[in-house]
Motif scaffolding. Structure first.
Motif, PDB file in Angstrom:
ATOM      1  N   SER A  18       1.480  12.340  -6.785  1.00 37.17           N
ATOM      2  CA  SER A  18       2.074  11.079  -6.842  1.00 37.17           C
ATOM      3  C   SER A  18       1.474  10.388  -8.127  1.00 37.17           C
ATOM      4  N   GLY A  19       0.908  10.981  -8.918  1.00 39.43           N
ATOM      5  CA  GLY A  19       0.542  10.489 -10.070  1.00 39.43           C
ATOM      6  C   GLY A  19      -0.905  10.257 -10.036  1.00 39.43           C
ATOM      7  N   PRO A  20      -1.494   9.377 -11.051  1.00 33.21           N
ATOM      8  CA  PRO A  20      -2.851   9.054 -10.977  1.00 33.21           C
ATOM      9  C   PRO A  20      -3.122   7.956 -10.039  1.00 33.21           C
ATOM     10  N   PRO A  21      -4.306   8.055  -9.407  1.00 31.89           N
ATOM     11  CA  PRO A  21      -4.620   6.794  -8.587  1.00 31.89           C
ATOM     12  C   PRO A  21      -4.981   5.686  -9.366  1.00 31.89           C
ATOM     13  N   GLU A  22      -4.756   4.325  -8.729  1.00 26.73           N
ATOM     14  CA  GLU A  22      -5.107   3.079  -9.287  1.00 26.73           C
ATOM     15  C   GLU A  22      -6.537   3.321  -9.699  1.00 26.73           C
ATOM     16  N   GLY A  23      -7.226   2.890 -10.832  1.00 27.56           N
ATOM     17  CA  GLY A  23      -8.616   2.933 -11.083  1.00 27.56           C
ATOM     18  C   GLY A  23      -9.195   1.474 -11.156  1.00 27.56           C
ATOM     19  N   ALA A  24     -10.443   1.467 -11.297  1.00 26.86           N
ATOM     20  CA  ALA A  24     -11.188   0.291 -11.575  1.00 26.86           C
ATOM     21  C   ALA A  24     -10.291  -0.709 -12.337  1.00 26.86           C
ATOM     22  N   ARG A  25     -10.536  -1.871 -12.219  1.00 25.45           N
ATOM     23  CA  ARG A  25     -10.165  -2.998 -13.003  1.00 25.45           C
ATOM     24  C   ARG A  25     -10.818  -4.263 -12.609  1.00 25.45           C
ATOM     25  N   PRO A  26     -10.726  -5.296 -13.613  1.00 21.69           N
ATOM     26  CA  PRO A  26     -11.675  -6.439 -13.378  1.00 21.69           C
ATOM     27  C   PRO A  26     -10.922  -7.424 -12.500  1.00 21.69           C
ATOM     28  N   LYS A  27     -11.683  -8.178 -11.879  1.00 21.71           N
ATOM     29  CA  LYS A  27     -10.950  -9.014 -10.996  1.00 21.71           C
ATOM     30  C   LYS A  27     -10.628 -10.366 -11.759  1.00 21.71           C
ATOM     31  N   VAL A  28     -11.403 -10.727 -12.818  1.00 18.59           N
ATOM     32  CA  VAL A  28     -10.938 -11.787 -13.736  1.00 18.59           C
ATOM     33  C   VAL A  28     -10.636 -11.388 -15.086  1.00 18.59           C
ATOM     34  N   PHE A  29      -9.314 -11.633 -15.482  1.00 20.73           N
ATOM     35  CA  PHE A  29      -8.756 -10.942 -16.615  1.00 20.73           C
ATOM     36  C   PHE A  29      -8.102 -12.030 -17.523  1.00 20.73           C
ATOM     37  N   ARG A  30      -8.768 -12.032 -18.795  1.00 20.06           N
ATOM     38  CA  ARG A  30      -7.900 -12.892 -20.038  1.00 20.06           C
ATOM     39  C   ARG A  30      -7.322 -12.116 -20.952  1.00 20.06           C
ATOM     40  N   GLY A  31      -6.117 -12.345 -21.268  1.00 21.80           N
ATOM     41  CA  GLY A  31      -5.372 -11.631 -22.390  1.00 21.80           C
ATOM     42  C   GLY A  31      -4.918 -12.459 -23.307  1.00 21.80           C
ATOM     43  N   GLU A  32      -4.713 -11.906 -24.509  1.00 21.64           N
ATOM     44  CA  GLU A  32      -4.222 -12.797 -25.685  1.00 21.64           C
ATOM     45  C   GLU A  32      -3.421 -12.001 -26.656  1.00 21.64           C
ATOM     46  N   VAL A  33      -2.091 -12.354 -26.852  1.00 23.33           N
ATOM     47  CA  VAL A  33      -1.593 -11.360 -28.126  1.00 23.33           C
ATOM     48  C   VAL A  33      -1.948 -12.242 -29.444  1.00 23.33           C
ATOM     49  N   SER A  34      -1.526 -11.342 -30.350  1.00 20.44           N
ATOM     50  CA  SER A  34      -2.206 -11.828 -31.608  1.00 20.44           C
ATOM     51  C   SER A  34      -1.538 -13.043 -32.194  1.00 20.44           C
ATOM     52  N   SER A  35      -2.322 -13.847 -32.909  1.00 18.44           N
ATOM     53  CA  SER A  35      -1.940 -14.989 -33.588  1.00 18.44           C
ATOM     54  C   SER A  35      -1.716 -14.801 -34.885  1.00 18.44           C
ATOM     55  N   ALA A  36      -0.994 -16.050 -35.727  1.00 16.87           N
ATOM     56  CA  ALA A  36      -0.510 -15.752 -37.134  1.00 16.87           C
ATOM     57  C   ALA A  36      -1.749 -15.611 -37.892  1.00 16.87           C
TER      58      ALA A  36
END
Length: 194
Positions: A18-36
């Motif tokens: 069935s593919g790789p099992p879900e792994g560890a991940r953060p409970k709090v996530f903050r993501g940003e795409v690149s700025s100018a």
């Protein structure tokens, strides 16, 4: 008895397909795409020099406030997929550089992905936000949860992730800020490209 063995083996093999099992991940996530601001290094075509452990990790210790995170041995790989679980857009990723950091009761990992351009970097940030994430590194305690900051800085994606070890529940704010300070080396790349 033979039927039971066949059923158990079949169930184990079926689970593996069935593919790789879900792994560890953060409970709090903050993501940003690149700025100018990072436009001068928006593409690896204009910033082609490969990353080195000495450039990314010039210090064995990073700190912020009372937090002091000690670095383990850096790992550089041209196989970006080996650092990630789940479905992530890694086509064009030329390398990943990462290291484990630790402090009493806290384990951290800093990783930087050298993507083809800022668009690809933004897609990887979104993938980490939606489900894929870093694999726990060899030598890193089994962690899950914690806090992560994932940012596209031009064609790079930097990931700072800290999590508690064992039953301890320390405040992760200062360890995360200490770990994220590693990404400051990208400013040197930016200045060289301007």
């Amino acid at each position: 008895m033979r039927w039971v063995v066949v059923v158990v083996v079949g169930a184990v093999l079926g689970a593996g397909c069935s593919g790789p099992p879900e792994g560890a991940r953060p409970k709090v996530f903050r993501g940003e795409v690149s700025s100018a601001i990072y436009e001068p290094i928006a593409s690896r075509n204009v910033d082609a020099e490969p990353l080195t452990p000495g450039e990314v990790f010039p210090k064995d210790l990073v700190s912020f406030g009372a937090a002091q995170m000690k670095r383990g041995v850096p790992v550089v790989s041209g196989n970006c997929a080996e650092a990630v679980w789940g479905s992530a857009p890694l086509a064009g990723c030329s390398q990943v550089v990462r290291a484990v950091f630790s402090e009493d009761g806290v384990s951290g990992q800093f990783a930087i992905f050298n993507m083809a351009d800022s668009a690809a970097a933004g897609l990887l940030v979104k993938a980490f936000e939606k489900g894929a994430f870093l694999k726990v590194m060899p030598g890193q305690p089994a962690v899950d949860g914690g806090s992560a900051q994932v940012r596209a800085l031009g064609h790079f994606v930097v990931v700072s992730w800290v999590a508690p070890v064992g039953d301890e529940r320390p405040d992760l704010t200062e360890p995360l800020l200490a770990l994220d300070s590693v990404s400051q080396f990208v400013q040197g790349r930016l200045l060289a490209a301007e």
